[in-house]
Design a protein around this motif. Structure first.
Motif, PDB file in Angstrom:
ATOM      1  N   LYS A  54       0.822  -1.203   0.000  1.00 49.73           N
ATOM      2  CA  LYS A  54       0.000   0.000   0.000  1.00 49.73           C
ATOM      3  C   LYS A  54       0.863   1.262   0.000  1.00 49.73           C
ATOM      4  CE  LYS A  54      -3.869  -2.020   2.636  1.00 49.73           C
ATOM      5  NZ  LYS A  54      -4.780  -1.815   3.797  1.00 49.73           N
ATOM      6  N   HIS A  55       0.314   2.308  -0.597  1.00 48.67           N
ATOM      7  CA  HIS A  55       0.835   3.670  -0.487  1.00 48.67           C
ATOM      8  C   HIS A  55       2.347   3.738  -0.721  1.00 48.67           C
ATOM      9  CE1 HIS A  55       0.367   7.856   0.432  1.00 48.67           C
ATOM     10  NE2 HIS A  55       1.293   7.810   1.361  1.00 48.67           N
ATOM     11  N   TYR A  56       2.744   3.367  -1.934  1.00 47.61           N
ATOM     12  CA  TYR A  56       4.149   3.461  -2.359  1.00 47.61           C
ATOM     13  C   TYR A  56       5.082   2.638  -1.477  1.00 47.61           C
ATOM     14  CZ  TYR A  56       2.377   7.250  -5.238  1.00 47.61           C
ATOM     15  OH  TYR A  56       1.672   7.974  -6.154  1.00 47.61           O
ATOM     16  N   ALA A  57       4.606   1.470  -1.067  1.00 53.53           N
ATOM     17  CA  ALA A  57       5.495   0.560  -0.340  1.00 53.53           C
ATOM     18  C   ALA A  57       6.717   0.237  -1.201  1.00 53.53           C
ATOM     19  CB  ALA A  57       4.757  -0.718   0.030  1.00 53.53           C
ATOM     20  N   PHE A  58       6.484   0.062  -2.502  1.00 57.53           N
ATOM     21  CA  PHE A  58       7.583  -0.098  -3.459  1.00 57.53           C
ATOM     22  C   PHE A  58       7.493   1.023  -4.482  1.00 57.53           C
ATOM     23  CE2 PHE A  58       7.602  -4.167  -1.493  1.00 57.53           C
ATOM     24  CZ  PHE A  58       8.897  -4.662  -1.639  1.00 57.53           C
ATOM     25  N   LYS A  59       8.658   1.426  -4.978  1.00 58.99           N
ATOM     26  CA  LYS A  59       8.681   2.572  -5.891  1.00 58.99           C
ATOM     27  C   LYS A  59       9.565   2.241  -7.082  1.00 58.99           C
ATOM     28  CE  LYS A  59       8.932   7.613  -5.716  1.00 58.99           C
ATOM     29  NZ  LYS A  59       7.537   7.741  -6.170  1.00 58.99           N
ATOM     30  N   GLY A  60       9.067   2.647  -8.249  1.00 61.69           N
ATOM     31  CA  GLY A  60       9.809   2.378  -9.471  1.00 61.69           C
ATOM     32  C   GLY A  60       8.873   1.879 -10.549  1.00 61.69           C
ATOM     33  N   PRO A  61       9.252   2.057 -11.827  1.00 60.67           N
ATOM     34  CA  PRO A  61       8.331   1.742 -12.930  1.00 60.67           C
ATOM     35  C   PRO A  61       8.222   0.269 -13.279  1.00 60.67           C
ATOM     36  CG  PRO A  61      10.402   2.583 -13.786  1.00 60.67           C
ATOM     37  CD  PRO A  61      10.504   2.674 -12.305  1.00 60.67           C
ATOM     38  N   LYS A  62       9.168  -0.594 -12.830  1.00 63.35           N
ATOM     39  CA  LYS A  62       9.204  -1.951 -13.352  1.00 63.35           C
ATOM     40  C   LYS A  62       9.379  -2.967 -12.224  1.00 63.35           C
ATOM     41  CE  LYS A  62      11.796  -4.855 -16.627  1.00 63.35           C
ATOM     42  NZ  LYS A  62      12.952  -4.873 -17.564  1.00 63.35           N
ATOM     43  N   TRP A  63       8.513  -3.996 -12.234  1.00 61.48           N
ATOM     44  CA  TRP A  63       8.644  -5.128 -11.313  1.00 61.48           C
ATOM     45  C   TRP A  63       8.727  -6.404 -12.140  1.00 61.48           C
ATOM     46  CZ3 TRP A  63       4.131  -7.392  -7.911  1.00 61.48           C
ATOM     47  CH2 TRP A  63       4.607  -8.499  -7.181  1.00 61.48           C
ATOM     48  N   GLU A  64       9.870  -7.052 -12.048  1.00 62.22           N
ATOM     49  CA  GLU A  64      10.070  -8.317 -12.740  1.00 62.22           C
ATOM     50  C   GLU A  64      10.117  -9.429 -11.699  1.00 62.22           C
ATOM     51  OE1 GLU A  64      12.932 -10.373 -16.160  1.00 62.22           O
ATOM     52  OE2 GLU A  64      13.257  -8.282 -15.516  1.00 62.22           O
ATOM     53  N   SER A  65       9.087 -10.260 -11.703  1.00 59.70           N
ATOM     54  CA  SER A  65       8.968 -11.318 -10.697  1.00 59.70           C
ATOM     55  C   SER A  65       9.962 -12.436 -10.977  1.00 59.70           C
ATOM     56  CB  SER A  65       7.546 -11.884 -10.682  1.00 59.70           C
ATOM     57  OG  SER A  65       6.617 -10.860 -10.421  1.00 59.70           O
ATOM     58  N   ASN A  66      10.361 -13.116  -9.896  1.00 62.91           N
ATOM     59  CA  ASN A  66      11.356 -14.182 -10.011  1.00 62.91           C
ATOM     60  C   ASN A  66      10.725 -15.553  -9.752  1.00 62.91           C
ATOM     61  OD1 ASN A  66      13.477 -12.286 -10.396  1.00 62.91           O
ATOM     62  ND2 ASN A  66      13.586 -11.976  -8.168  1.00 62.91           N
TER      63      ASN A  66
END
Length: 865
Positions: free
Chosen positions: A757-769
């Motif tokens: 929630k609420h910018y817990a993570f920041k950045g344009p790209k999430w690549e799951s592993n």
């Protein structure tokens, strides 16, 4: 009620002996042990009596309850006096004498109960040979023929009966009393196509006190196969006769109103499986009975009627083929609304109004007093609703009746309900299970018995909120008043004082403060307040109070005198910007502490500091605060010897703690913690996080849920964190962590719920592993600036629910997510059109592959101009 009072007394006696022994002299301990032995014996006797088909205890309930209440008063008053004086050195002759009188009364009651039960047992045995009929085929066509709202149900059941496997199959219809199970079953049974499709049909109504012989006779009678000579046959011979008459035929058997799984075991061998499409159908209020007999899922669950269906049924019952007069329609719809979609209530009140004067004043009175009008004019209605309650074992009757303390139409938070049940002391402990687990099982049992309705399920699949139908709530209120279990008032505080051990104030429009002050303060043990009184009650007068629940009574501050209530187990309420209690440690029996802050009055509230004495409160189970600093625990030294560590072994919930330090000294004091809520406010680099010792969280081996809020961006937080393997649910808010750090969370082996929630993570790209989130079932992404999410079905192999809220930058859901075999739903709130389109494409693709179970829900918040 007797059992609840006895169970409560048992808990008090055990607590007194285990925790208050320093306030007793030797003779008093021996006397309490003697009383505990008798009370435990009485508890066993009551539990065993529920398994017999005789009502031997009813006439003694009042005496049992009163004796238990008297013993509670004597012991709690005695201990409270000793706690206040701080001494247990003197002999209290009156205390011992009063306890002796209670012991003698319990002995007398027990002897009388055994005598009555022995006598009634003989009568029950004699009555078995003359039981009334279990039901016959005539019941299949009796009652109302109204099928309002049942068309879809009817078509669904007919489809299940006439299609599918040629194997012998069973279909179970389940729902609360009065919801239309039997009506639906009758419509199916008498349907022209069903009559044509099956060679033989048979109907039997079973009910609670069934007899196998009577069931077999009635089935043969329903099939028109019963002869006079068959009445002389044994049960085994009748079962064989039924089998032979069904052999080789395509048959349809209905067993209505089944209450016990044993019924199916008793008769199933009489139903041959010739693989010709024969079917068996039962109706029941009990989900476990339905599950036991049902061949294949799903169960057919009856629903409440919607507004239009309810109105049409009501109008037909009152006016037949004619329309409702315009001047009566508004109040008529109000009457229907108060029935809450229960067909039985609508049919009964419609039948009454069809014969009564049709004026606005009369109908208005009916709308305002619906329950009393129905029950006073239709005894059968009350019996139908009461059957489910009467069938409950003792330990569930109390839990069900307690639902009546909540407001009408109130969504009850299960977490609050469980804490209240525990604090009231009426849950029967089960070895190796916490009282909270016992409470959850009891609630689920009530749900499966169609007495409690599930409103909302949590992300972990457990029930989050629940409620009961208004008319069942009325049953709770009537029965609780009759049993002197609790007293609910919407007006003046009047009623028998003996029913006021638990008092609930729902509305204050007509409550006079003088009425409130007239409460028997010595008797009151629980006070639940949903509206506040002006001026407020002097709570210190309720000196034996155990439960004080005021959190929903508006923005009123808890008085400082609360700390004088040394017997208090449960305390919930609101407070201002300061810690409200100077001497919290006096609440030595407190189990639950819930404090909310009056933010509407103090918009810039800062956290307060909890007194260090909280570490002395060994009975604490749940501490829920809105922002507080937790002090380091003190140590107690005795004459220079090693320090004594006070461990809060019972503490299960702790939230929300500001800048929580996970030092070994603190964590070893709370070893059994299951839920933890923490928030970090201070700025800090990596070195600062070491000060909070977040790596020590791994030592909380029973922690299941962690909620963490990070104020401002602190990207190094996760590098300092080591999660325990027991963790099942994690909520992160704020922090602005880089997506690369997601692997720290993904490697948690038992994580089932993740909420970002609420910018817990920041950045344009999430690549799951691959190899991460192996157990994850629920994923929430809310207010995150993510644009591109790269993932496939192998990255979340067990995901069931995906929820995305307020993520306006995210362009699409990875198409591979749709290939997750366990995925049940995708829920989107205020997201970009392209994201919605991708979800719809996933659903369409799955449907093309024959997967119709995936649901996509889209919610859009429109701006108001």
């Amino acid at each position: 009620m007797a059992y609840a009072a006895v169970l409560s007394l048992t808990r008090i006696l055990e607590h007194t002996l285990n925790h208050d022994y320093q306030y007793l002299i030797l003779d008093e301990k021996q006397q309490i042990l003697s009383l505990l032995e008798r009370v435990s014996s009485m508890q066993d006797f009551l539990e065993n009596s529920t398994q017999k088909s005789c009502e031997t205890i009813e006439c003694l309930e009042g005496r049992i309850r009163n004796a238990a209440y008297l013993a509670e008063d004597i012991i709690e008053s005695h201990i409270t006096d000793r706690v206040v004086s701080g001494s247990a050195s003197h002999w209290d002759e009156s205390f011992c004498q009063n306890l002796n009188e209670v012991i003698e009364e319990i002995d007398t009651i027990k002897k009388q109960a055994i005598k009555i039960e022995d006598e009634s047992g003989v009568k029950d045995l004699q009555a078995l040979t003359s039981l009334p009929s279990a039901g016959a085929s005539k019941h299949a066509s009796s009652g109302t023929s109204t099928t309002m709202g049942l068309h879809d149900d009817l078509m669904n059941i007919k489809e299940r009966l006439t299609s599918g496997s040629s194997e012998f199959e069973t279909v179970a219809i389940v729902g609360m009393g009065g919801i239309g199970k039997s009506t639906l079953a009758r419509e199916v049974y008498n349907d022209a196509y069903i009559v044509y499709y099956f060679h033989i049909r048979a109907w039997v109504t079973v009910s609670q006190n069934y007899n196998v012989r009577e069931i077999l006779l009635n089935l043969l009678d329903s099939m028109k196969k019963l002869t006079d000579i068959m009445h002389e046959e044994s049960t085994e011979q009748l079962a064989e006769l039924l089998y032979r008459n069904l052999k080789g035929m395509t048959y349809f058997i209905v067993m209505d109103d089944v209450w016990d799984v044993k019924v199916w075991d008793d008769v199933r061998r009489s139903f041959p499986n010739d693989k010709n499409g024969s079917r068996f159908m039962m109706t029941t209020r009990l989900e476990n009975v339905a599950d036991y007999a049902n061949s294949r899922p799903p169960l057919h669950r009856m629903r409440f009627l919607n507004e239009d269906e309810s109105w049409n049924l009501f109008r037909e019952k009152v006016f037949g083929k004619y329309s409702c007069p315009l001047e009566l329609e508004e109040i008529g719809r109000k009457i229907v609304q108060n029935c809450r979609g229960l067909p039985l209530a609508i049919v009964v009140i419609g039948g009454l109004l069809s014969k009564a004067t049709k004026t606005q004043n009369y109908w208005k009175n009916v709308a305002e007093n619906l329950s009393s009008v129905i029950t006073s004019n239709d005894n059968q209605y009350s019996k139908i609703l009461s059957l489910s309650y009467n069938h409950l074992p003792y330990h569930l009757k109390w839990c069900f009746l307690y639902m009546g303390v909540f407001l009408q139409d109130f969504n009850i938070h299960v977490s609050d309900l469980v804490k209240l049940w525990v604090a009231e002391g009426i849950l029967k402990p089960i070895t190796s299970k916490s009282l909270e687990d016992v409470a959850q099982e009891n609630l689920l049992d009530l749900v499966e018995r169609s007495l409690v309705l599930v409103c909302k399920q949590g992300s972990n699949g457990k029930i989050k909120t629940c409620m009961i139908h208004d008319l069942l709530r009325d049953l709770c209120l009537r029965e609780a008043q009759r049993k002197k279990f609790f007293h609910v008032t919407d007006g003046h505080l009047q009623g028998p004082h003996s029913s006021m051990r638990r008092v609930c104030i729902h509305l204050n429009r007509n409550i006079l403060h003088d009425d409130a002050e007239s409460l028997p303060t010595f008797l009151v043990r629980s006070f639940l307040q949903y509206e506040h009184l002006r001026p407020p009650l002097n709570v210190s007068d309720f000196w034996l109070l155990r439960v004080l629940h005021t959190i929903q009574a508006g923005y009123i501050n808890l008085p400082k005198e609360v700390t004088e209530l040394v017997n208090l187990r449960y305390l919930s309420g609101r407070c201002n910007k300061r810690w409200p209690f100077a001497s919290i440690w006096k609440l030595r029996n407190l189990q639950t502490l819930i404090l909310d802050r009056s933010f509407s009055f103090y918009p810039q509230v800062w956290p307060f500091s909890i007194p260090r004495e909280i570490w002395r409160m060994s009975q604490l189970r749940h501490v829920q605060l809105v922002g507080a600093f937790l002090p380091d625990p003190p140590t107690t030294r005795i004459q220079g010897e090693n320090s004594i560590i006070i461990v809060l072994e019972n503490l299960l919930t702790l939230s929300t703690i500001i800048d929580f330090r996970c030092t070994e000294e603190i964590l070893r004091r709370i070893p059994n913690l299951k839920k933890l809520g923490i928030s970090y406010w201070k700025l800090g680099a990596l070195a600062d996080w070491q000060y909070y010792s977040l790596n020590n969280l791994a030592s909380l081996h029973k922690l299941e849920a962690l909620k963490c809020h990070i104020v401002r961006r602190k990207p190094h937080f996760l590098h300092s964190l080591i999660l325990p393997h027991s963790l099942k649910k994690l909520t992160l808010s704020g922090g602005g962590f880089p997506w690369e750090d997601m692997t720290i969370i993904g490697s948690s082996p038992n994580l089932q719920v993740l909420k970002l929630k609420h910018y817990a993570f920041k950045g344009p790209k999430w690549e799951s592993n691959e190899g991460e989130f192996l157990q994850l079932k629920f994923l929430l992404i809310e207010e995150i600036d993510l644009k591109h999410w790269i993932a496939d079905h192998i990255h979340f192999p067990r995901l069931q629910h995906l929820v995305i809220k307020e993520c306006t930058c995210l362009e699409e859901i990875p198409c591979g997510i749709g290939d997750i075999p366990t995925l049940e739903s995708i829920e989107l709130h205020n997201c970009a059109d392209s994201l919605v389109d991708s979800a719809m494409d996933i659903q369409e693709e799955q449907q093309n592959w024959g997967n119709n179970s995936l649901k996509v829900l889209v919610r859009v918040k429109y701006e108001k101009f």
